[in-house]
Scaffold this motif. Structure first.
Motif, PDB file in Angstrom:
ATOM      1  N   THR A  36      -1.521  -1.286  -4.337  1.00  0.00           N
ATOM      2  CA  THR A  36      -2.527   0.045  -3.829  1.00  0.00           C
ATOM      3  C   THR A  36      -2.149   1.071  -3.788  1.00  0.00           C
ATOM      4  O   THR A  36      -0.979   1.010  -2.885  1.00  0.00           O
ATOM      5  N   ASN A  95      -4.188  -6.331  -9.566  1.00  0.00           N
ATOM      6  CA  ASN A  95      -4.135  -7.086  -8.786  1.00  0.00           C
ATOM      7  C   ASN A  95      -3.366  -8.475  -9.849  1.00  0.00           C
ATOM      8  O   ASN A  95      -3.403  -8.210 -10.878  1.00  0.00           O
ATOM      9  N   THR A 139      -6.218  -0.094  -7.703  1.00  0.00           N
ATOM     10  CA  THR A 139      -5.307  -1.366  -6.995  1.00  0.00           C
ATOM     11  C   THR A 139      -5.278  -1.837  -8.134  1.00  0.00           C
ATOM     12  O   THR A 139      -5.990  -2.340  -9.217  1.00  0.00           O
ATOM     13  N   THR A 195      -0.826  -7.901  -3.822  1.00  0.00           N
ATOM     14  CA  THR A 195      -1.594  -7.102  -4.666  1.00  0.00           C
ATOM     15  C   THR A 195      -1.206  -5.077  -4.671  1.00  0.00           C
ATOM     16  O   THR A 195      -0.352  -5.096  -3.584  1.00  0.00           O
ATOM     17  N   ILE A 221       0.879  -1.477  -0.179  1.00  0.00           N
ATOM     18  CA  ILE A 221       0.497   0.008  -0.163  1.00  0.00           C
ATOM     19  C   ILE A 221       1.262   1.246   0.076  1.00  0.00           C
ATOM     20  O   ILE A 221       1.777   1.349   0.565  1.00  0.00           O
TER      21      ILE A 221
END
Lengths: 155, 173
Positions: free
Chosen positions: B43, A145, A143, B41, A41
């Motif tokens: 983000t 994936n 985002t 992932t 993140i």
């Protein structure tokens, strides 16, 4: 007496077969990943600069190679996400067997060398998977994936 | 003969069953696998950052190097372009606003303008309380821009000092 000798003969055969099976399986090619699926993140940045990149090194790759054929092996990596918004790179940290290649940018389904020169008879060698995510402000919010695949192949 | 054949068949069956059980209970690590996958992932959240340098500037009339004082003209000016405004935003439709502290009795006026920003439209602002648009229509970007302050005084207003605390903000539209 005859029956006992025959029994002994077949028992030996069984033990030998079992031993061959176990030895063969121990050194057949195998690859596995341990650890929670990485989530990276990005939530900080520098005024006039770029967003702050983040790293994840929580997963361990374990790999083994067979006794035969008598040749080196390599591990390749690819992703199913061929048009990511953000940059994701991966590099092998401290592989116990083989040579780590330079950091790979994950944006292609084409397999790219990840660890090379893995000798035969490698048994449960390991390395850490170090993922690095980076982004520019201009790319916006979102985002990506990825399904990242590691494959053991012969050269 | 029949007994011998039966014995061999029994042994073979025993061997096969045992092999099957052995394979079934072998740990996954020793079962041949040439490929493994996992999910990764990435983000990126909303990030908005802004900075201004240097922390303080002085505009001096008449001794400032850029002061314009003309005999017989009441209005005097001085400018400063040493301020750099830096920003980063990954949001669409943002703008930078400017505001200042309230002065009870300001003697002089102070203007500010961004000089050729790489994104957005600069506005010339006379500082007062409350947010005023400074750069509008900004795209997701990072960059820096010089800020030109202009101090305007009237000779008839006499001597004195006005001190402003100027605040820049990035605001989503």
């Amino acid at each position: 007496m005859m029956r006992a000798r025959r029994l002994h003969k077949y028992r030996s055969l069984y033990v030998m077969g079992l031993a061959i099976l176990i030895v063969t399986n121990d050194y057949c090619q195998s690859i596995s990943i341990a650890g929670t699926a990485p989530v990276l993140i990005i939530d900080a940045g520098t005024p006039g600069g770029q967003l702050t990149s983040v790293q994840n090194q929580n997963c361990i790759l374990t790999y083994s190679t067979p006794v035969q054929p008598n040749r080196d092996w390599r591990i390749t990596v690819n992703t199913n996400n061929t048009s990511p918004l953000f940059t994701l790179k991966v590099v092998a940290i401290s592989p116990t067997r083989g040579t780590a290649e330079a950091s790979v940018t994950l944006n292609s389904s084409t397999a790219i060398n990840f660890i090379t020169a893995i000798p035969r008879k490698t048994n449960n060698a390991t390395c850490n998977l170090q993922y690095t995510a980076s982004a520019t402000f201009a790319r916006g919010i979102g985002t990506d994936n990825h399904i990242v695949t590691y494959t053991l192949v012969t050269p | 003969m029949k007994t011998k054949t039966a014995f061999v068949l029994t042994r073979c069956l025993y061997f096969l069953v045992t092999l099957t059980v052995t394979i079934a209970v072998l740990p996954p690590s020793v079962v041949c696998q040439t490929s493994r996958s996992h999910n990764v992932t990435v983000t990126v959240n909303k990030v908005t950052v802004i900075a201004v340098n240097p922390p303080a500037i002085n505009l001096d009339i008449p001794s400032g190097p850029t002061a314009v004082v003309i005999a017989g003209v009441d209005q005097m000016t001085v400018t400063d372009q040493t301020t750099t405004l830096l920003w980063g935003t990954n949001s669409a439709s943002t703008k930078i606003t400017i505001s200042s502290t309230t002065l009870a009795t300001p003697l002089f006026s102070l203007q500010a303008v961004a000089l050729s920003p790489s994104t957005g439209s600069p506005q010339t602002v006379t500082l007062s309380t409350g947010d005023q648009d400074f750069i509008t229509n900004m795209l997701p970007s990072s960059g820096s821009v010089s800020v030109r302050y202009t101090g305007i005084a009237l000779a008839s207003a006499g001597e004195g000092t006005d001190t402003y605390t100027v605040t820049f903000s990035i605001i989503g539209i």
